[in-house]
Design an enzyme around this catalytic site. Structure first.
Site, short mmCIF file in Angstrom:
data_model
loop_
_atom_site.label_atom_id
_atom_site.label_comp_id
_atom_site.label_asym_id
_atom_site.label_seq_id
_atom_site.Cartn_x
_atom_site.Cartn_y
_atom_site.Cartn_z
N HIS A 101 5.30 -18.34 10.51
CA HIS A 101 5.66 -17.09 11.18
C HIS A 101 6.83 -17.31 12.15
O HIS A 101 6.68 -18.02 13.15
CB HIS A 101 4.43 -16.58 11.93
CG HIS A 101 4.61 -15.30 12.65
ND1 HIS A 101 4.60 -15.20 14.02
CD2 HIS A 101 4.81 -14.04 12.18
CE1 HIS A 101 4.77 -13.93 14.38
NE2 HIS A 101 4.90 -13.20 13.28
N ASP B 178 12.72 -12.37 10.01
CA ASP B 178 12.81 -10.94 10.35
C ASP B 178 14.29 -10.60 10.35
O ASP B 178 15.09 -11.36 10.91
CB ASP B 178 12.22 -10.68 11.74
CG ASP B 178 10.71 -10.87 11.77
OD1 ASP B 178 10.03 -10.26 10.93
OD2 ASP B 178 10.24 -11.62 12.64
N HIS C 42 13.60 -11.14 15.64
CA HIS C 42 12.35 -10.39 15.49
C HIS C 42 12.48 -8.91 15.77
O HIS C 42 11.90 -8.08 15.09
CB HIS C 42 11.22 -10.97 16.35
CG HIS C 42 9.96 -10.20 16.18
ND1 HIS C 42 9.45 -9.35 17.13
CD2 HIS C 42 9.14 -10.08 15.11
CE1 HIS C 42 8.35 -8.78 16.65
NE2 HIS C 42 8.14 -9.20 15.43
CA CA Z 1 7.75 -10.30 10.79
#
Ligand code: CA
Length: 329
Positions: free
Chosen positions: A9, A38, A51
């Site tokens: 992540h 992202d 992000h």
């Molecule tokens: Ca994400």
């Protein structure tokens, strides 16, 4: 059943600033199966790995360009060129410039990190795949497509053109493409994939309506998207018509009222599997306060989700721990 996966992540973000190239290289070295990006857009139409579509919670933009905030006080990535953005210092996510979101992680403002582009990151991961003899995948998220459209930019088209250019063409390729916006996923599947002659695995991320995660712009006004239907019976069948996986918030799988003596599982994984949807919940963190009381350790939490709840993969800031857990199975 296919092999269960680890999704790094924002990279190995438990150890290095999220979405830094260094965090991505570390996640690769840890042998995560997929590394997450992202994606937002700059003023000059570059795809950035960031992000939020804001620069103010991970860079020194407020110090370098103090007069460039919008009326809401935020510094929007879309108002800056790539060269302006790459002149900024990037650091751990912070609440104030002196207070990190996760205080036990990499120290604020140390060393030298920069925002990078999606292209730079794909080349890093593909380069490491070559030099390390691996096929680690990418897991890009198209952020706020309706916001980008309201600013005159088609972020999804730009992302998909980039993916095609770098050889991601078919569902068997090492990529999942994720988005919170169901309308955009439908558009990607029914229009963009057909126009560009590619077909990739799609992930419907599922938010809580109360988070105001997904907006739609009608006459310039932002309307909050209602996610509630995705938790109702029959929802998985509808989602399976356009997506290959769902990305739910993990309390939607194990009820937060669970105790160590009694875990309460929802029907979500079972219903998703019934329609051949993979389930990749977010976000698993080892930091203080991030492990629910119903798990007695981070490893126990991984066991509850991977084994007892039978999820197919999960997003974690600590990919080494999840890789180690799965190796022990
Ligand atoms: Ca994400």
């Amino acid at each position: 059943m296919s092999k269960k996966i680890v999704i790094a992540h924002r990279g190995a973000s438990g150890y290095l600033p999220e979405h830094s190239m260094e965090a991505k290289a570390m996640a690769h070295a840890m042998n995560a199966d997929f590394i997450e990006q992202d994606i937002v857009m700059s003023k000059d139409d570059q795809l950035l790995v960031l992000h939020d579509h804001f620069l103010d919670t991970v860079t020194n933009v407020a110090t370098v360009f103090p007069d460039r905030a919008r009326q809401d006080g935020r510094f929007y990535a879309i108002d800056f060129t790539l060269s302006e953005i790459q002149s900024l210092q990037m650091t751990e996510a912070f609440i104030t410039q002196e207070k990190a979101v996760y205080p036990a992680r990499f120290p604020l403002w140390k060393s030298d990190f920069k925002v990078h582009t999606f292209t730079q990151e794909i080349e890093l991961i593909q380069g490491l795949n070559k030099s390390r003899g691996r096929n680690i995948g990418i897991y890009p998220e198209i952020k706020a497509p309706a916001f980008h459209r309201s600013e005159g930019k088609d972020i999804s088209l730009a992302v998909i053109q980039t993916l095609k250019h770098y050889g991601y063409h078919q569902k068997s390729d090492a990529i999942f493409l994720q988005c919170f916006d169901p309308h955009e996923l439908l558009r990607i599947k029914n229009e963009l994939f057909i126009a560009l002659d590619i077909n990739l695995k799609l992930v419907q991320l599922i938010a809580e309506t109360a988070w105001f995660e997904t907006g739609h712009y009608i006459g310039g006004k932002k309307i909050n998207y209602q996610y509630d239907w995705m938790y109702e019976m029959g929802a998985m069948q509808k989602i399976s018509e356009y997506a290959d996986a769902i990305g739910p918030w993990f309390p939607r799988i194990v009820d937060s009222r669970s105790t160590q003596q009694q875990l309460i599982f929802t029907q979500l994984v079972e219903q998703a599997h019934q329609y051949n949807l993979l389930v990749h919940p977010y976000t698993f963190r080892r930091d203080k306060g991030e492990i629910p009381d119903y798990a007695n350790s981070f490893n126990d939490l991984l066991n509850i989700f991977y084994i007892k709840a039978d999820v197919d993969g999960l997003f974690t800031d600590f990919p080494d721990l999840a890789v180690q857990f799965l190796q022990g199975q």
